[in-house]
Design an enzyme around this catalytic site. Structure first.
Site, PDB file in Angstrom:
ATOM      1  N   ARG A 252       0.841  -1.192   0.000  1.00 25.05           N
ATOM      2  CA  ARG A 252       0.000   0.000   0.000  1.00 25.05           C
ATOM      3  C   ARG A 252       0.876   1.242   0.000  1.00 25.05           C
ATOM      4  O   ARG A 252       1.869   1.320   0.740  1.00 25.05           O
ATOM      5  CB  ARG A 252      -0.935   0.006   1.228  1.00 25.05           C
ATOM      6  CG  ARG A 252      -2.137  -0.914   1.082  1.00 25.05           C
ATOM      7  CD  ARG A 252      -3.112  -0.353   0.068  1.00 25.05           C
ATOM      8  NE  ARG A 252      -4.262  -1.194  -0.186  1.00 25.05           N
ATOM      9  CZ  ARG A 252      -4.339  -2.070  -1.177  1.00 25.05           C
ATOM     10  NH1 ARG A 252      -3.318  -2.248  -1.987  1.00 25.05           N
ATOM     11  NH2 ARG A 252      -5.428  -2.773  -1.369  1.00 25.05           N
ATOM     12  N   GLU A 281      -2.573   7.222  -6.040  1.00 27.75           N
ATOM     13  CA  GLU A 281      -2.194   6.067  -6.831  1.00 27.75           C
ATOM     14  C   GLU A 281      -1.257   6.449  -7.973  1.00 27.75           C
ATOM     15  O   GLU A 281      -0.293   5.747  -8.255  1.00 27.75           O
ATOM     16  CB  GLU A 281      -3.437   5.361  -7.381  1.00 27.75           C
ATOM     17  CG  GLU A 281      -3.088   4.088  -8.134  1.00 27.75           C
ATOM     18  CD  GLU A 281      -4.313   3.319  -8.558  1.00 27.75           C
ATOM     19  OE1 GLU A 281      -4.231   2.081  -8.582  1.00 27.75           O
ATOM     20  OE2 GLU A 281      -5.337   3.940  -8.858  1.00 27.75           O
ATOM     21  N   HIS A 303       1.357   0.157 -10.093  1.00 32.20           N
ATOM     22  CA  HIS A 303       0.388  -0.600  -9.299  1.00 32.20           C
ATOM     23  C   HIS A 303      -0.192  -1.759 -10.105  1.00 32.20           C
ATOM     24  O   HIS A 303      -1.401  -1.861 -10.327  1.00 32.20           O
ATOM     25  CB  HIS A 303      -0.734   0.306  -8.800  1.00 32.20           C
ATOM     26  CG  HIS A 303      -1.521  -0.325  -7.683  1.00 32.20           C
ATOM     27  ND1 HIS A 303      -2.486   0.337  -6.974  1.00 32.20           N
ATOM     28  CD2 HIS A 303      -1.483  -1.580  -7.146  1.00 32.20           C
ATOM     29  CE1 HIS A 303      -3.007  -0.461  -6.065  1.00 32.20           C
ATOM     30  NE2 HIS A 303      -2.412  -1.645  -6.155  1.00 32.20           N
TER      31      HIS A 303
END
Length: 345
Positions: A252, A281, A303
């Site tokens: 994360r 993100e 990601h």
């Protein structure tokens, strides 16, 4: 009675080659059947509008909410109304499910905790070994016109180095088995797991985070995001690491403070870092990530540690089957029930 309504707030699998089309929801329509009204969050200018009136309108009167990146809020739950039965995260992480809020509303929340263990363990291993073998500097130097075996520095034998794993859940254990094969020692820190468990994976548990950081040559993060872990890797943690150590984060983004990491790289508190996750993100949306992204001893990916054709297909089908089960009132026994905030790593 009206047909059941299900909202998928921001499903990435509806976008193919930059074009959004609800015709791609083949798995969902197959599993849910013609009696379910399938809705999708508003998509505009190449992205989902995860907040605002459009999303609230789509959620009105829904029986099930399936979220991907969308944050569960009181406003979203209020907009869904009294028909809402369950909230599902189409992924592993649960921080955007707002577990305490769901608990207060008496709503069950689910995730898919194990669909991409193989992918994340593999991606973590690739990031780690790219750092250890200095692949990115070598690639840039050679494609830039220079043949130099020492570009990026001289690596060390990994079988004389120590791998440190923070968080020993499904993925942490898979990483110990897979990546741990390259290292002489594997150390684990997880305050919610019995110390003897690590022994079964060829690792040794340590009692404190500081102990793991001080002893490890490469540290990889596999804990969830919670108030306890947010900013876990800050200036103090980075200073506690070995000067020649590497940091890997495919868990994360908010586990790592970007300013502290940038300073640690610039002042050589650590030797390098590999990151698949950021907060926000897209790290280009926060200038604090710029020094990290531009640093020559950093490896980054967008990601995608979880991603494979097989993992995406499994996730879609399992979520659709859970939605169908919820509509039929038979969710007992399904994996992925989200515990209240503060659950184990």
């Amino acid at each position: 009675m009206a047909n059941p309504r299900v909202l998928y707030t921001d499903p990435p699998w509806l976008v193919e080659n930059g074009v959004w089309s609800e015709r791609l929801a083949t798995v969902e329509r197959e599993v849910l059947g013609p009696d379910v009204e399938l809705r999708f969050g508003p998509y505009k200018d190449g992205r989902y509008q995860v907040t605002g009136p459009g999303m609230l309108d789509r959620s009105a009167g829904c029986d099930v909410l399936v979220v991907y990146r969308t944050q569960i809020t009181e406003e979203l739950l209020d907009a869904a109304g009294d028909r809402l039965r369950i909230v599902i995260r189409q992924g592993v992480g649960v921080d955007n499910l707002a577990a305490p809020l769901l608990e207060a509303r008496g709503l069950p929340g689910y995730n898919v905790p194990d669909y991409c263990v193989d992918e994340v363990a593999t991606h973590t291993s690739v990031l780690a070994l790219a750092l250890e073998r200095q692949l990115i500097p070598q690639h840039r130097t050679l494609t830039g016109g220079t043949f130099d075996i020492y570009a990026g520095g001289t690596p060390h034998r990994t079988n004389r180095r120590t791998l440190g794993i923070i968080g020993f859940g499904r993925i942490g254990r898979a990483v110990a088995r897979r990546l741990g094969a390259f290292y002489g020692e594997v150390k684990v820190y997880d305050p919610y797991v019995g110390r003897d468990l690590a022994e079964g994976y060829g690792a040794r548990a340590v009692g404190t985070l500081e102990e793991l950081l001080a002893q490890s040559d490469l540290v990889t993060l596999h804990c969830p995001l919670s108030p306890e872990t947010e900013g876990l890797i800050d200036s103090d943690a980075l200073r506690a690491m070995k000067p020649g150590a590497y940091l890997v984060n495919a868990a994360r983004g908010k586990l790592v403070d970007p300013q502290s990491l940038g300073k640690a790289l610039e002042e050589e508190w650590i030797a390098g870092a590999a990151l698949d996750v950021f907060s926000p993100e897209n790290p280009h949306q926060d200038p604090r990530w710029k020094p990290v992204l531009q640093h020559p001893r950093v490896v980054v990916t967008s990601h995608r540690a979880f991603l494979s054709e097989e993992a995406e297909a499994s996730s879609r089908r399992r979520v659709a089957e859970l939605v169908r089960a919820a509509l039929d009132g038979r969710t007992e026994g399904h994996v992925g029930r989200v515990l209240p905030q503060g659950a184990a790593w």
